[in-house]
Design an enzyme around this catalytic site. Structure first.
Site, mmCIF file in Angstrom:
data_model
loop_
_atom_site.group_PDB
_atom_site.id
_atom_site.type_symbol
_atom_site.label_atom_id
_atom_site.label_comp_id
_atom_site.label_asym_id
_atom_site.label_seq_id
_atom_site.Cartn_x
_atom_site.Cartn_y
_atom_site.Cartn_z
ATOM 1 N N ILE A 133 13.992 -0.464 -3.559
ATOM 2 C CA ILE A 133 12.805 0.380 -3.713
ATOM 3 C C ILE A 133 11.873 -0.049 -2.592
ATOM 4 O O ILE A 133 11.310 -1.137 -2.612
ATOM 5 C CB ILE A 133 12.157 0.227 -5.100
ATOM 6 C CG1 ILE A 133 13.107 0.780 -6.172
ATOM 7 C CG2 ILE A 133 10.813 0.948 -5.149
ATOM 8 C CD1 ILE A 133 12.634 0.594 -7.602
ATOM 9 N N LYS A 187 13.929 -4.622 -10.496
ATOM 10 C CA LYS A 187 13.390 -4.559 -9.137
ATOM 11 C C LYS A 187 12.913 -5.977 -8.840
ATOM 12 O O LYS A 187 11.912 -6.439 -9.379
ATOM 13 C CB LYS A 187 12.239 -3.554 -9.037
ATOM 14 C CG LYS A 187 11.631 -3.489 -7.632
ATOM 15 C CD LYS A 187 10.403 -2.596 -7.573
ATOM 16 C CE LYS A 187 9.775 -2.651 -6.180
ATOM 17 N NZ LYS A 187 8.485 -1.949 -6.110
ATOM 18 N N ARG A 203 1.969 -10.830 -7.413
ATOM 19 C CA ARG A 203 0.952 -9.995 -8.050
ATOM 20 C C ARG A 203 0.718 -10.362 -9.515
ATOM 21 O O ARG A 203 -0.379 -10.186 -10.031
ATOM 22 C CB ARG A 203 1.342 -8.513 -7.955
ATOM 23 C CG ARG A 203 1.238 -7.959 -6.542
ATOM 24 C CD ARG A 203 1.557 -6.469 -6.533
ATOM 25 N NE ARG A 203 1.484 -5.905 -5.190
ATOM 26 C CZ ARG A 203 0.382 -5.424 -4.618
ATOM 27 N NH1 ARG A 203 -0.764 -5.456 -5.276
ATOM 28 N NH2 ARG A 203 0.416 -4.914 -3.404
ATOM 29 N N THR A 235 3.160 0.115 -7.773
ATOM 30 C CA THR A 235 2.043 -0.617 -7.167
ATOM 31 C C THR A 235 1.529 0.092 -5.930
ATOM 32 O O THR A 235 0.312 0.204 -5.710
ATOM 33 C CB THR A 235 2.510 -2.038 -6.763
ATOM 34 O OG1 THR A 235 3.154 -2.637 -7.870
ATOM 35 C CG2 THR A 235 1.348 -2.894 -6.309
ATOM 36 N N THR A 236 2.458 0.591 -5.095
ATOM 37 C CA THR A 236 2.115 1.213 -3.817
ATOM 38 C C THR A 236 1.315 2.506 -4.002
ATOM 39 O O THR A 236 0.650 2.965 -3.090
ATOM 40 C CB THR A 236 3.413 1.478 -3.010
ATOM 41 O OG1 THR A 236 4.118 0.240 -2.891
ATOM 42 C CG2 THR A 236 3.148 2.014 -1.624
ATOM 43 N N TYR A 241 10.349 -5.064 -13.454
ATOM 44 C CA TYR A 241 9.804 -5.270 -12.107
ATOM 45 C C TYR A 241 9.242 -6.678 -12.028
ATOM 46 O O TYR A 241 8.294 -7.014 -12.738
ATOM 47 C CB TYR A 241 8.729 -4.212 -11.831
ATOM 48 C CG TYR A 241 8.041 -4.280 -10.493
ATOM 49 C CD1 TYR A 241 8.570 -4.979 -9.408
ATOM 50 C CD2 TYR A 241 6.822 -3.617 -10.298
ATOM 51 C CE1 TYR A 241 7.921 -5.016 -8.196
ATOM 52 C CE2 TYR A 241 6.161 -3.639 -9.076
ATOM 53 C CZ TYR A 241 6.710 -4.345 -8.032
ATOM 54 O OH TYR A 241 6.051 -4.384 -6.809
ATOM 55 N N TYR A 274 -1.663 -11.466 -15.117
ATOM 56 C CA TYR A 274 -2.937 -12.100 -15.515
ATOM 57 C C TYR A 274 -2.794 -12.991 -16.751
ATOM 58 O O TYR A 274 -3.263 -14.119 -16.752
ATOM 59 C CB TYR A 274 -4.043 -11.052 -15.731
ATOM 60 C CG TYR A 274 -5.423 -11.672 -15.771
ATOM 61 C CD1 TYR A 274 -6.012 -12.157 -14.606
ATOM 62 C CD2 TYR A 274 -6.112 -11.813 -16.971
ATOM 63 C CE1 TYR A 274 -7.267 -12.754 -14.644
ATOM 64 C CE2 TYR A 274 -7.360 -12.406 -17.023
ATOM 65 C CZ TYR A 274 -7.934 -12.875 -15.857
ATOM 66 O OH TYR A 274 -9.165 -13.480 -15.881
#
Length: 294
Positions: free
Chosen positions: A207, A165, A141, A46-47, A136, A110
């Site tokens: 992480i 994660k 999000r 994502t980052t 993850y 979503y």
């Protein structure tokens, strides 16, 4: 397969002002974290603003990171989404899949699937690919939470699902997984704020986003926690806790890129819909850095 321990870094994608990828900045970032004792690297999470990257750009970024990884640390590759068949195709199209320690794959966003839908999504991935998968979970999000029971079902039923994660921000959720997980399954903190409680409760690693700005401090903090030197670990955490707050104040990776720019690693530029860090954020970070380094 050797388990991952310690500090992983969720690498940003540095950009130039015209939004092209700044490969020099990326090389500099990788060298900076390697020189400061991190344990593994995470590409295209994502980052890294992966949602805004083209296929060719992703390939070039991974090649740049691999080339700069002079310590040959384990590399985790982010491949996730909300179209199960497409994720399988993407993973299967990766050349030299064996060079990656694992694929980090986010729970579908979503669509907001049920727990059974989430289970079937990851089951479909592991049944169709050779890769090791790290689930993850980041409900803020994705709009849905991967519950501990679902994680444990996946962990017990598929040996290729090697960890999670966990970025729900809920320490108890991590503990419920740690309590009952198989021995070879890793619980990785995906949240800088709760890294220490997760590690002290039996988690293996983090992480981290803030580790790009303070790789030496975070690596030391994690190492101390793993040796059960709790007081020393928390003394480092309390030094950087306000900066962790600041890097999320205007969104991720806007904040961490602002910090990386201040310390001379790379440009602060992001791609829309994100915006560059404000002058006020930069000023707050500069003042806080002086305190941290004094």
């Amino acid at each position: 397969m050797k388990k991952l321990y310690g500090t992983g870094v969720a690498l940003v994608t540095p950009f130039k002002k015209d939004e092209r990828i700044d490969f020099n900045g990326l090389e500099k970032l990788v060298k900076y974290v390697l020189d400061n004792e991190v344990d593994y690297l995470v590409a295209l999470g994502t980052t890294a603003e992966t949602a805004t990257l083209k296929k060719e750009e992703k390939q070039d970024i991974v090649e740049c990171i691999q080339s700069a990884n002079y310590k040959q640390l384990p590399l985790i590759l982010g491949v996730g989404g909300n179209n199960t068949r497409d994720i399988v195709n993407q993973i299967n199209s990766i050349k030299n899949l064996s060079v990656f320690y694992a694929i980090l794959s986010v729970s579908p966003y979503y669509n907001r699937p049920s727990q059974e839908g989430i289970y079937e999504h990851f089951k479909s991935i592991v049944n169709c690919t050779e890769a090791n998968i790290i689930v993850y979970n980041v409900p803020k999000r994705t709009g849905s939470n991967v519950m501990p029971d679902t994680v444990l079902r996946l962990a017990n039923n598929f040996k290729n699902i090697i960890g999670i994660k966990e970025a729900s921000g809920n320490v108890l959720q991590s503990y419920k997984i740690i309590e009952k997980k198989p021995k070879n399954f890793s619980v990785i903190s995906g949240d800088d704020f709760i890294t220490l409680p997760v590690l002290l409760g039996g988690g293996e690693s983090v992480i981290s986003v803030i580790a790009q700005g303070f790789p030496d401090k975070v690596s030391q903090m994690v190492s101390l926690a793993r040796k059960n030197q709790v007081e020393k670990a928390f003394s480092i955490f309390y030094k950087i806790i306000k900066m962790i707050d600041l890097i999320y104040e205007e969104g991720n990776p806007t904040g961490i890129k602002t910090l990386l720019n201040i310390i001379g690693i790379c440009n602060p530029y992001v791609r829309l819909p994100l915006l560059i860090g404000s002058p006020s954020l930069k000023k707050k970070m500069l003042n806080l850095l002086k305190q941290i380094n004094s």
